[in-house]
Enzyme design. Structure first.
Site, PDB file in Angstrom:
ATOM      1  N   SER A   1      22.132  37.701  72.027  1.00  0.00           N
ATOM      2  CA  SER A   1      22.848  36.944  72.997  1.00  0.00           C
ATOM      3  C   SER A   1      24.323  37.326  72.872  1.00  0.00           C
ATOM      4  O   SER A   1      24.382  38.694  73.424  1.00  0.00           O
ATOM      5  CB  SER A   1      22.708  35.571  72.449  1.00  0.00           C
ATOM      6  OG  SER A   1      23.455  34.751  73.655  1.00  0.00           O
TER       7      SER A   1
ATOM      8  N   HIS B   1      21.421  31.097  78.759  1.00  0.00           N
ATOM      9  CA  HIS B   1      20.313  32.003  79.201  1.00  0.00           C
ATOM     10  C   HIS B   1      19.434  31.269  80.181  1.00  0.00           C
ATOM     11  O   HIS B   1      18.499  32.086  80.460  1.00  0.00           O
ATOM     12  CB  HIS B   1      19.645  32.626  78.122  1.00  0.00           C
ATOM     13  CG  HIS B   1      20.592  33.457  76.905  1.00  0.00           C
ATOM     14  ND1 HIS B   1      20.910  34.454  77.391  1.00  0.00           N
ATOM     15  CD2 HIS B   1      21.216  32.906  75.833  1.00  0.00           C
ATOM     16  CE1 HIS B   1      21.822  35.093  76.676  1.00  0.00           C
ATOM     17  NE2 HIS B   1      21.975  34.139  75.649  1.00  0.00           N
TER      18      HIS B   1
END
Length: 301
Positions: A91, A198
């Site tokens: 991430s 996301h």
């Protein structure tokens, strides 16, 4: 010949005082931190070293803090003569990988992370979103079950074979947790996060980021980066920009990333940054890989 990879952790690994020991006890670390801090329009030093937990948990602060600490540690590890064949990050950790790969200077990698954090913070405040960790159920079964849930909910972080994070509209997340438990998940727990990271709901943040990317002077990579959304090698600037844009509202394919590194001949992985989260995930993906944590000066010794 066996190969080495550097990997960098994502959000959730932060803690008050992170990086302070490095700053106060290592001259190289102090110089690197000072370059980073002077390149930002915020007092990241105060947030990291003396800030409240609440302040540090704010996405716009958390993300640059993690990447700053990770990249200072990376510099110290290279000083020991350890150089990676590949880099990857989970991430926001992908932004530390961007700096490690040579796409950006350390200070610009953190500055870009700061812009990402602000964009995600702004968009999160405008959408009613959340995330949940699903444990004990394979990702393909999760994706299949989510097709039957009303609203926007998506599998976004493929962390290890039986741990996947879902994100989407708050109401849909609640329904999905019930559905996934019925489908055989051992646990389905909502996470204390400020947004549906996301997921497709974050696409406006991707658009803000796409514009911001043009303000930076990127170079071709000196080390291949394995991208979150594709788990494939990235070495050219255009591919990297596309990855960073898509990653803000696309998946983190961590299982595939680790498998890609293994297939490329990597046998030893250094997890560089706060915490040991990736160590645990990697061991569940492939027990044969050696993982070394680099978080404190004693780890470097």
């Amino acid at each position: 010949m066996s190969k080495i990879a550097f990997v960098f952790p994502g959000q959730g690994t932060q803690y008050v005082g992170m990086g302070k020991e490095l700053y106060e006890n290592n001259e190289i670390a102090r110089k690197e931190f000072d370059k980073i801090f002077s390149n930002l329009d915020m007092d990241l030093k105060a947030v990291m070293f003396e800030g409240s937990e609440e302040e540090l948990k704010d996405t716009k602060n958390t993300q640059p803090a993690i990447v700053a600490m990770s990249l200072v540690l990376e510099k110290l590890l290279r000083e020991k003569g350890i150089v990676p064949n590949y880099v990857a990050g989970h991430s926001v950790g992908e932004y530390a990988a961007v700096g490690s790969a040579g796409f950006l200077t350390v200070e610009d990698a953190v500055k870009l992370t700061s812009l990402r954090g602000k964009a995600m913070s702004e968009v999160s405040a405008q959408v009613e979103g959340s995330m949940a960790a699903i444990i004990g159920l394979e990702s393909d079964k999760i994706e299949e079950a989510l097709k039957n849930v009303d609203g926007i909910v998506e599998a976004v972080n493929f962390n290890e074979p039986k741990q996947t994070v879902i994100a989407g509209e708050k109401e849909a997340i609640g329904k999905a947790c019930i559905t996934l438990k019925e489908a055989g998940a051992r646990r389905a727990m909502e996470l204390a996060v400020s947004g549906p990271f996301h997921s497709s709901l974050m696409k406006p943040a991707g658009e803000i980021l796409k514009t911001a990317l043009e303000e930076f002077n990127f170079n071709s990579a000196t080390t291949p980066l394995i991208g979150n959304t594709t788990a494939k090698e990235i070495t050219d600037v255009d591919s990297l920009k596309e990855e960073l844009y898509r990653q803000s509202f696309g998946p983190v394919k961590w299982v595939d990333t680790i498998n890609t590194l293994k297939e490329a001949g990597v046998t030893k992985i250094y997890e560089i940054g706060p915490g040991k989260v990736l160590n645990g995930l990697i061991k569940k993906i492939d027990k044969e890989l050696e993982v070394v944590n680099i978080e404190k000066l004693t780890d470097l010794d």
